[in-house]
Design a protein around this motif. Sequence first.
Motif, PDB file in Angstrom:
ATOM      1  N   CYS A 153       0.836  -1.198   0.000  1.00  0.00           N
ATOM      2  CA  CYS A 153       0.000   0.000   0.000  1.00  0.00           C
ATOM      3  C   CYS A 153       0.871   1.248   0.000  1.00  0.00           C
ATOM      4  N   TRP A 154       1.885   1.268   0.836  1.00  0.00           N
ATOM      5  CA  TRP A 154       2.771   2.429   0.925  1.00  0.00           C
ATOM      6  C   TRP A 154       3.459   2.682  -0.411  1.00  0.00           C
ATOM      7  N   GLY A 155       3.942   1.617  -1.042  1.00  0.00           N
ATOM      8  CA  GLY A 155       4.608   1.750  -2.338  1.00  0.00           C
ATOM      9  C   GLY A 155       3.668   2.257  -3.418  1.00  0.00           C
ATOM     10  N   LYS A 156       2.429   1.827  -3.374  1.00  0.00           N
ATOM     11  CA  LYS A 156       1.459   2.298  -4.372  1.00  0.00           C
ATOM     12  C   LYS A 156       1.134   3.769  -4.164  1.00  0.00           C
ATOM     13  N   LEU A 157       1.087   4.213  -2.908  1.00  0.00           N
ATOM     14  CA  LEU A 157       0.876   5.634  -2.638  1.00  0.00           C
ATOM     15  C   LEU A 157       2.038   6.467  -3.187  1.00  0.00           C
ATOM     16  N   VAL A 158       3.249   5.962  -3.049  1.00  0.00           N
ATOM     17  CA  VAL A 158       4.418   6.650  -3.596  1.00  0.00           C
ATOM     18  C   VAL A 158       4.323   6.718  -5.116  1.00  0.00           C
ATOM     19  N   ASN A 159       3.889   5.636  -5.755  1.00  0.00           N
ATOM     20  CA  ASN A 159       3.731   5.630  -7.216  1.00  0.00           C
ATOM     21  C   ASN A 159       2.678   6.631  -7.668  1.00  0.00           C
ATOM     22  N   ALA A 210      -9.502  -5.409   1.362  1.00  0.00           N
ATOM     23  CA  ALA A 210     -10.821  -5.279   0.737  1.00  0.00           C
ATOM     24  C   ALA A 210     -11.523  -4.033   1.271  1.00  0.00           C
ATOM     25  N   GLY A 211     -12.080  -3.260   0.373  1.00  0.00           N
ATOM     26  CA  GLY A 211     -12.827  -2.076   0.773  1.00  0.00           C
ATOM     27  C   GLY A 211     -11.994  -0.809   0.861  1.00  0.00           C
ATOM     28  N   ALA A 212     -10.686  -0.921   0.838  1.00  0.00           N
ATOM     29  CA  ALA A 212      -9.828   0.267   0.908  1.00  0.00           C
ATOM     30  C   ALA A 212      -9.681   0.859  -0.488  1.00  0.00           C
ATOM     31  N   THR A 213      -9.724   2.170  -0.575  1.00  0.00           N
ATOM     32  CA  THR A 213      -9.564   2.856  -1.859  1.00  0.00           C
ATOM     33  C   THR A 213      -8.532   3.960  -1.719  1.00  0.00           C
ATOM     34  N   TYR A 214      -8.014   4.399  -2.862  1.00  0.00           N
ATOM     35  CA  TYR A 214      -7.057   5.496  -2.873  1.00  0.00           C
ATOM     36  C   TYR A 214      -7.770   6.785  -3.270  1.00  0.00           C
ATOM     37  N   ILE A 215      -7.452   7.852  -2.553  1.00  0.00           N
ATOM     38  CA  ILE A 215      -7.961   9.182  -2.869  1.00  0.00           C
ATOM     39  C   ILE A 215      -6.774   9.955  -3.426  1.00  0.00           C
ATOM     40  N   ILE A 216      -6.853  10.340  -4.688  1.00  0.00           N
ATOM     41  CA  ILE A 216      -5.722  10.953  -5.376  1.00  0.00           C
ATOM     42  C   ILE A 216      -5.452  12.359  -4.840  1.00  0.00           C
ATOM     43  N   GLY A 217      -6.478  13.151  -4.658  1.00  0.00           N
ATOM     44  CA  GLY A 217      -6.315  14.505  -4.118  1.00  0.00           C
ATOM     45  C   GLY A 217      -5.871  15.506  -5.164  1.00  0.00           C
ATOM     46  N   LYS A 218      -5.553  16.691  -4.697  1.00  0.00           N
ATOM     47  CA  LYS A 218      -5.143  17.792  -5.570  1.00  0.00           C
ATOM     48  C   LYS A 218      -3.619  17.872  -5.618  1.00  0.00           C
ATOM     49  N   ILE A 219      -3.116  18.688  -6.547  1.00  0.00           N
ATOM     50  CA  ILE A 219      -1.681  18.928  -6.613  1.00  0.00           C
ATOM     51  C   ILE A 219      -1.261  19.619  -5.318  1.00  0.00           C
ATOM     52  N   GLY A 220      -0.206  19.149  -4.708  1.00  0.00           N
ATOM     53  CA  GLY A 220       0.259  19.694  -3.439  1.00  0.00           C
ATOM     54  C   GLY A 220      -0.228  18.895  -2.240  1.00  0.00           C
ATOM     55  N   GLU A 221      -1.219  18.029  -2.431  1.00  0.00           N
ATOM     56  CA  GLU A 221      -1.713  17.151  -1.363  1.00  0.00           C
ATOM     57  C   GLU A 221      -1.174  15.740  -1.604  1.00  0.00           C
ATOM     58  N   THR A 281      -0.879  24.015 -11.455  1.00  0.00           N
ATOM     59  CA  THR A 281      -0.459  24.728 -10.249  1.00  0.00           C
ATOM     60  C   THR A 281      -0.979  24.012  -9.007  1.00  0.00           C
ATOM     61  N   SER A 282      -0.480  24.443  -7.869  1.00  0.00           N
ATOM     62  CA  SER A 282      -0.895  23.849  -6.607  1.00  0.00           C
ATOM     63  C   SER A 282      -2.391  24.036  -6.399  1.00  0.00           C
ATOM     64  N   GLY A 283      -3.057  22.986  -5.985  1.00  0.00           N
ATOM     65  CA  GLY A 283      -4.494  23.045  -5.756  1.00  0.00           C
ATOM     66  C   GLY A 283      -5.323  22.574  -6.942  1.00  0.00           C
ATOM     67  N   THR A 284      -4.677  22.270  -8.070  1.00  0.00           N
ATOM     68  CA  THR A 284      -5.407  21.779  -9.247  1.00  0.00           C
ATOM     69  C   THR A 284      -5.895  20.362  -8.970  1.00  0.00           C
ATOM     70  N   PRO A 285      -7.192  20.082  -9.169  1.00  0.00           N
ATOM     71  CA  PRO A 285      -7.690  18.710  -8.954  1.00  0.00           C
ATOM     72  C   PRO A 285      -7.083  17.733  -9.970  1.00  0.00           C
ATOM     73  N   VAL A 286      -6.805  16.526  -9.520  1.00  0.00           N
ATOM     74  CA  VAL A 286      -6.222  15.480 -10.365  1.00  0.00           C
ATOM     75  C   VAL A 286      -7.212  14.323 -10.438  1.00  0.00           C
ATOM     76  N   THR A 287      -7.439  13.829 -11.632  1.00  0.00           N
ATOM     77  CA  THR A 287      -8.334  12.685 -11.812  1.00  0.00           C
ATOM     78  C   THR A 287      -7.510  11.447 -12.181  1.00  0.00           C
ATOM     79  N   VAL A 288      -8.159  10.305 -12.125  1.00  0.00           N
ATOM     80  CA  VAL A 288      -7.494   9.050 -12.489  1.00  0.00           C
ATOM     81  C   VAL A 288      -7.051   9.099 -13.942  1.00  0.00           C
TER      82      VAL A 288
END
Length: 144
Positions: free
Chosen positions: A71-77, A115-126, A92-99
């Motif tokens: 999981c940690w490695g996938k977050l880094v990727n 099972a049931g865990a998902t990744y939240i991509i977030g915005k640039i800078g997060e 720029t910082s704060g721009t939303p990022v999609t899959v």
Amino acid sequence: KKPKGLEWKYQGVPPNAGIAPQPYTNAFRPAWLHSSFACMKKVVLILAVVVVVAAGAFYVQRSRVKSAQPCWGKLVNIEGAKEQWAIESKATSGTPVTVENILPYLANMPTCHLAGATYIIGKIGEEPRCTVHGTVSHFNPDQY
């Protein structure tokens, strides 16, 4: 007079019988070698047992740590893909990022091993985060 413990032991054939011992036999070994060799066997056996126990403990600890690493490695990727996309698209910082934005930089969209865990991509800078484990900087490994 010879020092005590250095007298020769023979097995079956006396040393003055005129028959030379066969190579690699124990026929003419000093007495001190008989006792120290047995002691050395015991020491080697004890060391082997200690090594096996230590290796087993190391393997168990390593397997516990490894279960949280996917999981940690996938977050880094995901973070790397976000940064690459931001550089190429001049986001720029704060721009939303999609899959769809970061998928070209990944082999496939990662999923958490739980099972049931998902990744939240977030915005640039997060930091991206997992709904179970958190972010890379605030990572919560699996509980055992």
